[in-house]
Write a protein that holds these residues in place. Structure first.
Motif, PDB file in Angstrom:
ATOM      1  N   ILE A   1      12.626  34.949 104.095  1.00 43.80           N
ATOM      2  CA  ILE A   1      12.738  34.479 105.474  1.00 43.80           C
ATOM      3  C   ILE A   1      13.641  35.430 106.255  1.00 43.80           C
ATOM      4  CG2 ILE A   1      13.576  32.627 106.975  1.00 43.80           C
ATOM      5  CD1 ILE A   1      12.892  30.650 104.816  1.00 43.80           C
ATOM      6  N   LEU A   2      13.209  35.771 107.456  1.00 43.97           N
ATOM      7  CA  LEU A   2      14.005  36.613 108.344  1.00 43.97           C
ATOM      8  C   LEU A   2      14.560  35.758 109.480  1.00 43.97           C
ATOM      9  CD1 LEU A   2      15.036  39.344 109.416  1.00 43.97           C
ATOM     10  CD2 LEU A   2      12.798  39.641 110.530  1.00 43.97           C
ATOM     11  N   VAL A   3      15.897  35.755 109.624  1.00 44.28           N
ATOM     12  CA  VAL A   3      16.562  35.031 110.707  1.00 44.28           C
ATOM     13  C   VAL A   3      17.027  36.062 111.732  1.00 44.28           C
ATOM     14  CG1 VAL A   3      18.398  33.442 111.347  1.00 44.28           C
ATOM     15  CG2 VAL A   3      17.320  33.260 109.076  1.00 44.28           C
ATOM     16  N   VAL A   4      16.632  35.865 112.991  1.00 45.01           N
ATOM     17  CA  VAL A   4      16.947  36.830 114.058  1.00 45.01           C
ATOM     18  C   VAL A   4      17.794  36.126 115.116  1.00 45.01           C
ATOM     19  CG1 VAL A   4      16.012  38.495 115.690  1.00 45.01           C
ATOM     20  CG2 VAL A   4      14.675  37.854 113.647  1.00 45.01           C
ATOM     21  N   ASP A   5      19.017  36.612 115.301  1.00 46.31           N
ATOM     22  CA  ASP A   5      19.924  36.016 116.290  1.00 46.31           C
ATOM     23  C   ASP A   5      21.015  37.039 116.594  1.00 46.31           C
ATOM     24  OD1 ASP A   5      21.944  34.328 117.630  1.00 46.31           O
ATOM     25  OD2 ASP A   5      20.728  32.657 116.914  1.00 46.31           O
TER      26      ASP A   5
END
Length: 403
Positions: free
Chosen positions: A14-18
């Motif tokens: 999973i890639l979390v972008v923030d």
């Protein structure tokens, strides 16, 4: 209920972008026990990671980011075939109905508002990973099943234009038969591995040509092939017939080229193909039972195509009077002695197709020159276009050395 994977199963990535480090830390802490979590602090970095050798199976994407916001990241993900299928969940403080609808219209699979609820995030991540995994499995299965169907039939089934039900119709088709002359006798002393290699490479090359010209590959029968033009796609009766004859000519050319390539590979085994083509009304559609169906063609015109093929010389193409009448303006053919064919009471007018010299030279893809002390082989199908200029230079250098 969220179930854990069996021991040894790789974790979903999973890639979390923030752009906020605290949010990245929070999401990583929430997900890392169950998933392989990667993080990105900008849209540009997210796109790079999505296109990497280890792409994510799901992206949690913030909207409000500097330089490139989540909406633009979403657009670029969907525009790139490599990343278009990765499911994206927007994770944002924007709470209006309009914002949510806009994100979903861009292609996001879900929209979770901040402050987040950990159980909600975990449940939705799990649900979308399951859904995405099922979609990939179905796609892989459909591609495997598609290899048992003609490409046109596969496409029509999956786009909904054709139903899997017993139904036939009567249409004017052009039917092609081919087989390998004296295949059983010629191969009786060959090793099974030689037969398998040559036959599969032959079928593979001929199938590519059939697809190129728009033919529907009906079936393989031992060493024989049955192809027809006019269903499920048609270009009109005359154009269907012309495409079929041109396909046969292309196949015979490729067969000559394959014989050269097989010899270059050290094989002393080869064979010749004969072909027959007829145009007429056939019953076409799904034949069979509720348990198993076969999309195929039947009728006397199909039988005639088979008889024409059996009468052809090795390396030859014999067509019926009906087919010749449709293609005579563009195809050169010689009339043969009337054919007495099994199952037909009257002699049949038939024609042997021959290719014009101009077209033959233009269509060749394998060239070979051989004499004492010299052997040159060029296969244009295997020589990339980008390397042909360099190859031409090398040939000129060789010619200079000969002088």
């Amino acid at each position: 209920m969220i179930t854990s994977k069996p021991a040894g199963t790789p974790k979903a990535r999973i890639l979390v972008v923030d752009d906020t480090p605290d949010n990245l830390y929070l999401m990583s802490a929430l997900l890392e026990d169950t998933y392989d979590v990667a993080t990105a602090e900008s849209g540009v970095q997210a796109l790079e990671m999505a296109q990497s050798a280890t792409p994510p199976e799901l992206i949690l994407l913030d909207i409000m980011m500097p330089e490139m916001d989540g909406y633009e990241v979403m657009r670029r993900l969907r525009q790139n075939p490599v990343t278009a299928a990765i499911p994206v969940i927007f994770l944002t403080a924007l709470t209006s109905i309009e914002e949510e609808q806009f994100g979903l219209d861009l292609g996001a699979v879900d929209y979770i508002t901040k402050p987040i609820s950990p159980p909600v995030v975990l449940a939705r991540v799990h649900a979308h990973l399951e859904r995405s995994g099922n979609a990939r499995r179905l796609q892989a299965l459909s591609e495997k099943l598609g290899r048992y169907l003609a490409p046109q039939v596969y496409k029509s089934l999956f786009d909904g234009s054709r139903d899997a039900e017993i139904r036939t119709q009567r249409k004017k088709l052009t039917v092609f038969f081919s087989d390998i002359k004296d295949f059983t006798a010629s191969t009786s002393k060959w090793q099974p591995e030689d037969i398998t290699f040559l036959l599969n490479s032959y079928f593979s090359e001929m199938s590519k040509i059939a697809l190129e010209y728009g033919g529907t590959l009906d079936k393989f029968i031992g060493d024989a092939m049955v192809i027809f033009f006019g269903d499920p796609d048609t270009y009109g009766v005359k154009e269907d017939a012309l495409r079929c004859v041109k396909m046969a000519l292309a196949m015979q050319r490729r067969m000559s080229e394959l014989q050269i390539l097989w010899r270059e590979m050290g094989s002393d085994k080869t064979f010749q193909v004969r072909m027959g083509i007829n145009t007429g009304y056939c019953d076409v559609g799904n034949f069979g039972s509720d348990l198993r169906m076969d999309y195929t063609i039947i009728g006397s015109e199909v039988n005639l195509a088979a008889r024409l093929e059996q009468s052809a010389d090795p390396g030859g193409i014999v067509i019926s009077k009906e087919t010749y009448g449709l293609v005579r303006d563009e195809i050169v053919a010689d009339e043969l002695e009337p054919l007495m064919a099994k199952g037909f009471a009257e002699p049949l007018a038939v024609y042997s197709v021959r290719e014009e010299a101009r077209r033959e030279s233009a269509a060749r893809k394998v060239f070979q020159w051989e004499r004492l002390g010299m052997r040159v082989l060029i296969d244009l199908d295997r020589l990339p276009s980008a390397e042909r200029a360099a190859a031409a230079v090398e040939l000129r250098e060789m010619a200079d050395r000969l002088h």
